[in-house]
Design a protein around this motif. Structure first.
Motif: not given
Length: 54
Positions: A28-29, A31-33, A35-36, A40-41
């Motif tokens: 989950g983390v 995928v979130r990183a 897709v960000m 924002k990154r």
């Protein structure tokens, strides 16, 4: 006798469940990183070096 067999099966399930939970959180983390958005990154990457405190 049967109680001990059930108990041993329960003990075998706990590490598998813990691994599955850890793996799910990691994916989950990840995928979130991925897709960000790029801005924002970059903002999150520069937070430790940012002198402006809001």
């Amino acid at each position: 006798m049967f109680h001990r067999i059930i108990h041993e099966n329960w003990v075998a399930i706990v590490p598998i469940a813990a691994f599955a939970l850890t793996f799910t959180v990691f994916i989950g983390v990840l995928v979130r990183a991925v897709v960000m958005k790029k801005d924002k990154r970059e903002h999150l990457a520069s937070l430790p070096l940012d002198d402006n405190r809001n």
